[in-house]
Design an enzyme around this catalytic site. Structure first.
Site, mmCIF file in Angstrom:
data_model
loop_
_atom_site.group_PDB
_atom_site.id
_atom_site.type_symbol
_atom_site.label_atom_id
_atom_site.label_comp_id
_atom_site.label_asym_id
_atom_site.label_seq_id
_atom_site.Cartn_x
_atom_site.Cartn_y
_atom_site.Cartn_z
ATOM 1 N N LYS A 80 19.219 -32.696 -25.592
ATOM 2 C CA LYS A 80 19.213 -31.244 -25.807
ATOM 3 C C LYS A 80 19.121 -31.035 -27.312
ATOM 4 O O LYS A 80 19.514 -31.906 -28.091
ATOM 5 C CB LYS A 80 20.515 -30.653 -25.264
ATOM 6 C CG LYS A 80 20.452 -29.204 -24.913
ATOM 7 C CD LYS A 80 19.991 -28.956 -23.482
ATOM 8 C CE LYS A 80 19.886 -27.469 -23.209
ATOM 9 N NZ LYS A 80 19.579 -27.167 -21.825
ATOM 10 N N GLY A 178 23.139 -11.243 -8.197
ATOM 11 C CA GLY A 178 22.092 -11.399 -9.208
ATOM 12 C C GLY A 178 20.714 -11.459 -8.583
ATOM 13 O O GLY A 178 20.394 -12.388 -7.844
ATOM 14 N N GLY A 180 17.689 -11.525 -10.241
ATOM 15 C CA GLY A 180 16.734 -11.791 -11.314
ATOM 16 C C GLY A 180 15.614 -12.681 -10.808
ATOM 17 O O GLY A 180 15.264 -12.670 -9.623
ATOM 18 N N VAL A 182 15.380 -15.845 -10.198
ATOM 19 C CA VAL A 182 15.704 -16.786 -9.112
ATOM 20 C C VAL A 182 16.177 -16.025 -7.870
ATOM 21 O O VAL A 182 15.727 -16.294 -6.752
ATOM 22 C CB VAL A 182 16.785 -17.796 -9.563
ATOM 23 C CG1 VAL A 182 17.152 -18.736 -8.410
ATOM 24 C CG2 VAL A 182 16.314 -18.599 -10.771
HETATM 25 P P1 NAD Z 1 17.679 -13.512 -14.797
HETATM 26 O O1 NAD Z 1 18.165 -13.143 -16.146
HETATM 27 O O2 NAD Z 1 16.237 -13.307 -14.435
HETATM 28 O O3 NAD Z 1 18.553 -12.784 -13.658
HETATM 29 C C1 NAD Z 1 19.924 -12.624 -13.722
HETATM 30 C C2 NAD Z 1 20.246 -11.346 -12.932
HETATM 31 O O4 NAD Z 1 21.677 -11.228 -12.857
HETATM 32 C C3 NAD Z 1 19.718 -10.084 -13.597
HETATM 33 O O5 NAD Z 1 18.995 -9.306 -12.651
HETATM 34 C C4 NAD Z 1 20.998 -9.368 -14.070
HETATM 35 O O6 NAD Z 1 20.878 -7.963 -14.061
HETATM 36 C C5 NAD Z 1 21.990 -9.864 -13.039
HETATM 37 N N1 NAD Z 1 23.390 -9.725 -13.435
HETATM 38 C C6 NAD Z 1 23.940 -9.867 -14.663
HETATM 39 N N2 NAD Z 1 25.258 -9.636 -14.615
HETATM 40 C C7 NAD Z 1 25.552 -9.351 -13.338
HETATM 41 C C8 NAD Z 1 26.760 -9.001 -12.653
HETATM 42 N N3 NAD Z 1 27.918 -8.892 -13.292
HETATM 43 N N4 NAD Z 1 26.702 -8.789 -11.322
HETATM 44 C C9 NAD Z 1 25.526 -8.883 -10.654
HETATM 45 N N5 NAD Z 1 24.361 -9.185 -11.257
HETATM 46 C C10 NAD Z 1 24.373 -9.412 -12.581
HETATM 47 O O7 NAD Z 1 18.082 -15.065 -14.618
HETATM 48 P P2 NAD Z 1 17.486 -16.115 -13.601
HETATM 49 O O8 NAD Z 1 16.380 -16.852 -14.262
HETATM 50 O O9 NAD Z 1 17.273 -15.472 -12.278
HETATM 51 O O10 NAD Z 1 18.711 -17.136 -13.508
HETATM 52 C C11 NAD Z 1 19.890 -16.811 -12.782
HETATM 53 C C12 NAD Z 1 20.937 -17.885 -13.049
HETATM 54 O O11 NAD Z 1 20.402 -19.166 -12.667
HETATM 55 C C13 NAD Z 1 21.338 -18.019 -14.524
HETATM 56 O O12 NAD Z 1 22.694 -18.419 -14.585
HETATM 57 C C14 NAD Z 1 20.464 -19.160 -15.012
HETATM 58 O O13 NAD Z 1 21.046 -19.833 -16.116
HETATM 59 C C15 NAD Z 1 20.433 -20.044 -13.789
HETATM 60 N N6 NAD Z 1 19.251 -20.926 -13.747
HETATM 61 C C16 NAD Z 1 18.001 -20.393 -13.734
HETATM 62 C C17 NAD Z 1 16.907 -21.243 -13.682
HETATM 63 C C18 NAD Z 1 15.498 -20.692 -13.641
HETATM 64 O O14 NAD Z 1 14.556 -21.449 -13.329
HETATM 65 N N7 NAD Z 1 15.288 -19.428 -13.952
HETATM 66 C C19 NAD Z 1 17.075 -22.645 -13.641
HETATM 67 C C20 NAD Z 1 18.388 -23.152 -13.631
HETATM 68 C C21 NAD Z 1 19.464 -22.285 -13.687
#
Ligand code: NAD
Length: 353
Positions: A80, A178, A180, A182
């Site tokens: 990292k 959430g 987002g 994913v």
């Molecule tokens: P994102 O930022 O696209 O989505 C996160 C969502 O969570 C947003 O819609 C946000 O409004 C919502 N949110 C924030 N606080 C909240 C709360 N208190 N209650 C309910 N919803 C809330 O992120 P993502 O890419 O979808 O990733 C989601 C999680 O998965 C993160 O923890 C990220 O680190 C992890 N992750 C993502 C990936 C990837 O490929 N994107 C890979 C590994 C891990």
């Protein structure tokens, strides 16, 4: 600033401090363990309170990547990097080119990808100075979120199979925190499998879309973890599983994509005591990095989505192995995951040059 006696130091093979006065680059690259192959891991740009905080983060995160890559069966080790600074003010092409030269100086022992504060475009800027970049459009894999969601879906199914003995998700309830990148893809897979969805997000528009697209039931963000459902899927925040929330859970399985879901290691034991099966986050959410590992510059052949997604689906088999080990050894699943990972990489034998 101590390194070898630092609490997060864990026989890391190499810790490289890089400075470029012209661009203001102050960076640290940590290679934890490369016994499985060159290190692969993101670069984080963050306004750390101190150099020591940056060192703590890079030591901890690089170790985590060793475990994640080992359990995802990747031919990569753990590494990292961090850049110390404010993403709002210090970004420039020259800065990322300087970072690219630092990565290049390791001669391929570290491949850099994006992370918090660093975009794909920033990694492409590094790529002007080094070929050891991953997760960029040239590699062919694209946005990692669909692959991450596919891995969560496959792992969630394996967890339900283990805990409830059910081969099908049809008619079960899943509460998703959430919506987002994913969470949305996960909703689509679950709805297609016949799942009743309960959803929460602080973004009301995202909730409305889920209600309309997947017939989901909207729940207040403060209550989503308390919903009575077979599965709670945290896909937003870290540290969501803690001494306050765990007693409030009404699910049989926790399986979601969020990073660092356990507030403390003891929370893994608390879930076990409550009889809730926890899918360790770093195993379940590895789909994105598995997908990236199939990119042309890392795999040596052109990216093939079907092959990459078949590899991602193996997350389900890995989880089943972790659950069997946890039962045999009477361990929380979080600890069983670490033990299984440790069987898959060798302790460092070669000292850093
Ligand atoms: P994102 O930022 O696209 O989505 C996160 C969502 O969570 C947003 O819609 C946000 O409004 C919502 N949110 C924030 N606080 C909240 C709360 N208190 N209650 C309910 N919803 C809330 O992120 P993502 O890419 O979808 O990733 C989601 C999680 O998965 C993160 O923890 C990220 O680190 C992890 N992750 C993502 C990936 C990837 O490929 N994107 C890979 C590994 C891990």
């Amino acid at each position: 600033m101590p390194v070898f006696s630092h609490p997060e130091f864990d026989a890391h093979e190499k810790v490289l401090f890089g400075h470029d006065p012209e661009t203001g680059l102050k960076a640290i690259i940590a290679l934890h363990n490369t016994s499985r192959g060159p290190a692969l891991g993101g670069c984080r740009l963050w306004a750390y309170d101190s150099d020591e905080a940056a060192l703590t983060d890079v030591l901890r995160l690089s170790r985590g990547m060793t475990y994640k890559s080992a359990l995802a069966d990747l031919p990569f080790g753990g590494g990292k990097s961090v850049i110390i600074g404010d993403a709002k003010t210090m970004k420039s092409d020259a800065l990322f080119r300087a970072m690219g030269r630092l990565v290049e100086s390791l001669g391929g022992r570290y491949h850099v990808a994006e992370d918090v504060g660093v975009t794909v475009a920033d990694v492409e800027a590094m790529g002007q100075e080094t070929r050891y970049v991953a997760g960029v459009p040239a590699g062919g894999a694209g946005d990692p979120s669909p692959a991450t969601a596919w891995g969560v879906f496959c792992g969630l199914k394996a967890s339900v199979r283990h805990k409830l003995g059910s081969e099908s998700l049809n008619g079960l309830a899943v509460a998703i925190q959430g919506l987002g990148a994913v969470g949305r893809h996960l909703c689509a897979h679950l709805q297609a499998a016949g799942v009743k969805l309960f959803v929460a997000d602080i973004n009301e528009q995202a909730v409305q879309q889920a209600v309309e697209a997947w017939d989901a039931v909207a729940v207040a963000p403060s209550e989503i973890h308390t919903i009575t459902a077979e599965v709670f899927a945290p896909c937003a925040l870290g540290a969501i599983l803690n001494e306050t929330s765990i007693p409030q859970l009404n699910c049989a399985v926790v399986a979601g994509s969020a990073n660092n879901q356990l507030a403390t290691p003891e929370d893994g034991a608390a879930l076990k005591t409550r009889g809730i099966l926890y899918a360790p986050d770093y195993v379940l959410n590895a789909g994105g990095i598995v997908n990236i590992s199939h990119e042309s510059q890392l795999a040596g052949s052109s990216y093939d989505k079907a092959t990459a997604f078949a590899h991602v689906a193996r997350i389900g088999e890995t989880l089943a192995e972790i659950y069997r080990l946890a039962e045999r050894a009477d361990l929380p699943t979080s600890e069983a995951a670490d033990r299984l990972a440790e069987q898959r990489f060798k302790p460092a034998t070669r000292q850093a040059a």
